[in-house]
Design a protein around this motif. Structure first.
Motif, PDB file in Angstrom:
ATOM      1  N   HIS A 145     -10.401  58.280  45.449  1.00 55.54           N
ATOM      2  CA  HIS A 145     -10.849  59.152  44.371  1.00 55.54           C
ATOM      3  C   HIS A 145     -11.748  58.396  43.400  1.00 55.54           C
ATOM      4  O   HIS A 145     -11.705  57.169  43.334  1.00 55.54           O
ATOM      5  N   VAL A 146     -12.526  59.152  42.648  1.00 54.45           N
ATOM      6  CA  VAL A 146     -13.249  58.615  41.493  1.00 54.45           C
ATOM      7  C   VAL A 146     -13.088  59.616  40.368  1.00 54.45           C
ATOM      8  O   VAL A 146     -13.172  60.822  40.585  1.00 54.45           O
ATOM      9  N   THR A 147     -12.827  59.117  39.163  1.00 56.21           N
ATOM     10  CA  THR A 147     -12.674  60.005  38.004  1.00 56.21           C
ATOM     11  C   THR A 147     -13.936  59.988  37.144  1.00 56.21           C
ATOM     12  O   THR A 147     -14.778  59.095  37.279  1.00 56.21           O
ATOM     13  N   LEU A 148     -14.025  60.959  36.234  1.00 59.40           N
ATOM     14  CA  LEU A 148     -15.109  61.031  35.249  1.00 59.40           C
ATOM     15  C   LEU A 148     -16.484  61.060  35.907  1.00 59.40           C
ATOM     16  O   LEU A 148     -17.421  60.387  35.488  1.00 59.40           O
ATOM     17  N   ALA A 182      -9.564  51.265  41.707  1.00 59.87           N
ATOM     18  CA  ALA A 182      -8.241  51.885  41.573  1.00 59.87           C
ATOM     19  C   ALA A 182      -7.310  51.354  42.658  1.00 59.87           C
ATOM     20  O   ALA A 182      -6.147  51.017  42.391  1.00 59.87           O
ATOM     21  N   TYR A 206     -10.705  54.549  30.032  1.00 63.02           N
ATOM     22  CA  TYR A 206     -11.235  55.231  31.224  1.00 63.02           C
ATOM     23  C   TYR A 206     -10.667  54.602  32.499  1.00 63.02           C
ATOM     24  O   TYR A 206     -10.407  55.276  33.476  1.00 63.02           O
ATOM     25  N   ARG A 239      -7.079  55.764  32.948  1.00 63.23           N
ATOM     26  CA  ARG A 239      -7.113  57.145  33.440  1.00 63.23           C
ATOM     27  C   ARG A 239      -7.336  57.195  34.937  1.00 63.23           C
ATOM     28  O   ARG A 239      -6.896  58.105  35.612  1.00 63.23           O
ATOM     29  N   ASP A 240      -8.096  56.208  35.442  1.00 61.78           N
ATOM     30  CA  ASP A 240      -8.517  56.221  36.834  1.00 61.78           C
ATOM     31  C   ASP A 240      -7.413  55.756  37.782  1.00 61.78           C
ATOM     32  O   ASP A 240      -7.351  56.216  38.913  1.00 61.78           O
ATOM     33  N   ARG A 292     -11.051  51.414  48.986  1.00 64.58           N
ATOM     34  CA  ARG A 292     -11.838  52.472  49.615  1.00 64.58           C
ATOM     35  C   ARG A 292     -13.073  52.891  48.828  1.00 64.58           C
ATOM     36  O   ARG A 292     -13.806  53.771  49.240  1.00 64.58           O
ATOM     37  N   THR A 293     -13.271  52.288  47.651  1.00 66.78           N
ATOM     38  CA  THR A 293     -14.465  52.655  46.878  1.00 66.78           C
ATOM     39  C   THR A 293     -15.323  51.416  46.687  1.00 66.78           C
ATOM     40  O   THR A 293     -14.814  50.300  46.605  1.00 66.78           O
TER      41      THR A 293
END
Ligand SMILES: Cc1cc2nc3c(=O)[nH]c(=O)nc-3n(C[C@H](O)[C@H](O)[C@H](O)COP(=O)(O)OP(=O)(O)OC[C@H]3O[C@@H](n4cnc5c(N)ncnc54)[C@H](O)[C@@H]3O)c2cc1C
Ligand SMILES: Nc1ncnc2c1ncn2[C@@H]1O[C@H](COP(=O)(O)O)[C@@H](O)[C@H]1O
Lengths: 259, 329
Positions: A145-148, B76, B101, B104-105, B191-192
């Motif tokens: 996932h990625v937020t914002l 994350a 931020y 939050r992630d 994964r990102t």
């Protein structure tokens, strides 16, 4: 590309709110609307589909019967289908009896049945403001996932996307990730469309599938008390006729600003 | 059992400003719950050594230095893996995060992986009879809701900016111990692929140094109505600013946005017109000396931080104020 967008129905922004009679919830009247960040998520999905020239946008909401009007609004704006996880308005099994994990579990069950390429949620709900459901949903589904996120770059058939994420203090970042994935969408990355008359007409023939919500599991966080916040500053309150308020404000401003 | 504060570094070096506030919150919670205070710093092993030592010198009993080359750049997946292992080892009763931020992630995913939930965006806490409750806002600040964590796992909370005073964390205390913790993370778990942070066009307005600011919110209704606040700003020699929805709609450029994702301002006078006072807006303007708010809703949260609360219709009040100011010029 198949995209599921999670939309929540929340109280109308300017609706007067009161503490519910049990002291542990909100009584927000009966004016409801689509959570604003979710409108941005829906818009991003619709624009992605238009840019790619193919795909399907499915909107998903968990909530009582009334949430159907929010799904209808999404269909009128251009979503192809709607899925409604129906919960009781209050009491056993209602949204307030479930914590973030519980709500995300309901959504996850519905998303699994769709096997989408992309799941979009809003960044945060206007009522509870947890800012978490999207990330929890991603974890439950085993998706990155990625937020914002402000915008999404994808090409037809590609297995990889690139998104622009908002950081703090006016910074941004590009992030690449593989599909399927989940993104939480921040407001302002696109401009919202209005539902057209044609759209509203078309929505009537679109499918809204109702599924019954699974039984609720116990909350991990209990709500002890809800209250109106107390004022922290000494506030001079000006009320009454507008021209009298204005005269007093102008005097005060002259002193404070020094004109 | 301890209270574990997960510290976050600032991109430019040093601590993220909310980290120190989270540490202060953690310190108070530890004292009231009669638990030792612990903190964690995550990053590549060399980058975090100095900061870990610094914490141990200011009253944190145990500082976990969580080092791994894959934690050099935030993801994350990396942070969730590392913290899940740390929590299994350290067995804290509470884990306190700054509500950034970055938190939050990853923090909601961490909670989920532990089969638990995070109480996010906490603005106050209260301990009585050995039980802690945490207050967070509902409905954009119109209500406060008090939460209590139930169940056997650790209680995870993140604290909002500006809610706990950072000073308390600065007091020198007994020297603590730095413990090295090397989590197992595999590159394939991540994964990102994050790119370098960047800024868009350079800012052309610096609201940070403005003495007088007139700030407009969604109460203005339409773009065409902006002229009434522009005229007020002109009459006051003020800079014009806005809440996020006004900039999201493109009615004013993003560089005029005040708040957690916009500019932080501290003028002599801040006039908030049709702004409800969501916490993300308040953190950007709390430093103003005098706050004057115009809002038709007597219960609008902006009035909680206002020195002068004008309750009424901005379309009547604002033009009348401008006229009165001009009449005297
Ligand atoms: C991660 C994140 C970051 C954010 N960053 C920011 C940020 O940097 N800055 C920011 O501002 N927000 C930010 N937000 C959004 C924030 O949560 C609020 O949604 C936003 O501040 C609300 O803007 P508003 O007060 O203008 O609008 P609203 O909340 O809609 O308030 C409008 C107000 O106008 C009043 N009003 C309406 N008509 C009239 C009238 N005729 N006369 C007088 N009053 C009237 C209403 O009573 C109401 O109080 C962020 C949110 C998130 C989740
Ligand atoms: N009951 C729900 N039905 C559908 N989507 C939801 C629901 N609750 C939360 N969401 C989604 O999760 C996002 C974040 O919500 P929250 O974690 O409550 O701030 C929202 O913007 C929605 O996209």
């Amino acid at each position: 590309m198949k995209i599921v967008v999670a939309v929540k129905q929340v109280p109308e922004r300017d609706a007067p709110v009161r503490v519910a009679s049990d002291g542990r919830g909100v009584d927000a009247g009966d004016a409801w609307t689509m959570n604003e960040p979710d409108a941005y998520a829906l818009e991003e999905a619709l624009q992605l589909k238009e840019r790619l020239g193919e795909g399907e946008v499915v909107v998903l909401s968990a909530g009582p019967e009334r949430a159907e009007s929010t799904l209808r609004e999404a269909l009128a704006k251009g979503a192809d289908r709607a899925l409604h996880i129906v919960t009781p308005e209050d009491g056993t099994g209602s949204l307030t009896e479930r914590d973030t994990l519980g709500v995300a579990q309901m959504l996850a069950d519905a998303v699994r049945g769709e096997s989408p390429d992309l799941v979009l949620t809003g960044l945060q709900s206007d009522d509870l403001g947890a800012g978490q459901t999207g990330v929890v949903l991603a974890e439950l589904l085993g998706l990155p996932h990625v937020t914002l996120v402000l915008s999404v770059e994808a090409s037809a058939g590609a297995k990889q996307i690139r998104v622009k994420r908002e950081l703090e203090d006016g910074w941004f970042q590009q992030i690449e990730l593989r599909l399927p994935a989940l993104l939480t969408i921040q407001s302002g990355g696109n401009r919202l469309r209005y539902a057209t008359l044609m759209g509203i007409k078309r929505a009537r023939s679109k499918e809204t599938k109702q599924v019954e919500a699974a039984a609720a599991t116990a909350r991990h966080d209990e709500i002890v008390r809800v209250a109106i916040p107390e004022r922290t500053r000494q506030t001079e309150i000006l009320s009454g006729a507008a021209d009298q308020i204005a005269a007093k404000l102008a005097e005060r401003l002259k002193v404070e600003v020094g004109i | 059992m301890s209270v574990l504060v997960v510290m976050e570094q600032a991109a430019a070096g040093g601590w993220h400003r909310i980290s120190r506030e989270a540490l202060a919150a953690g310190k108070r919670l530890a004292a009231e719950m009669k638990l030792p205070l612990a903190a964690a710093v995550l990053g590549s092993p060399d980058a975090i050594a100095t900061q870990a030592a610094q914490l141990a010198g200011e009253g944190v009993a145990i500082v976990w230095s969580v080092g791994h080359p894959l934690l050099e750049r935030y993801t994350a997946d990396g942070f969730v893996a590392a913290l899940q292992q740390l929590i299994a080892e350290a067995k804290p009763a509470f884990v306190v995060f700054p509500h950034t931020y970055q938190v939050r992630d990853y923090a909601p995913a961490l909670a989920t992986r532990m089969g638990d939930v995070l109480v996010s965006d906490v603005i106050a806490m209260n301990v009585s009879d050995g039980a802690a409750t945490f207050t967070r806002q509902w409905m954009g600040g119109k209500l406060n809701a008090q939460y209590r964590h139930v169940g056997s796992g650790p209680c995870l909370v993140s604290v909002q900016a500006g809610s706990f005073k950072a000073d308390a964390a600065d007091a020198a205390g007994a020297a603590g111990e730095v413990k090295q913790f090397a989590p197992e993370i595999d590159a394939a778990q991540i994964r990102t692929k994050p790119g370098e942070p960047f800024r868009e066009a350079a800012r052309t307005v610096d609201l940070g140094s403005a003495q007088v600011i007139v700030s407009v919110g969604r109460g203005i209704g339409e773009q065409d109505n902006l002229k009434i606040v522009e005229e007020l700003a002109k009459a006051l020699g003020a800079e014009l600013a806005a809440s996020r929805p006004i900039c999201d709609a493109g009615w004013l450029p993003m560089e005029r946005q005040v708040g957690s994702s916009g500019q932080t301002v501290a003028p002599k006078v801040y006039v908030a017109v049709g702004i409800s006072g969501a916490i993300q807006h308040l953190v950007g303007m709390k430093g103003a000396r005098t706050v004057i708010a115009i809002n038709k809703d007597p219960d609008a949260p902006i009035f909680e931080v206002a020195d002068v609360a004008a309750v009424g219709d901005l379309f009547e009040i604002v033009p009348a104020v401008t006229r009165a100011l001009k009449g005297s010029a």
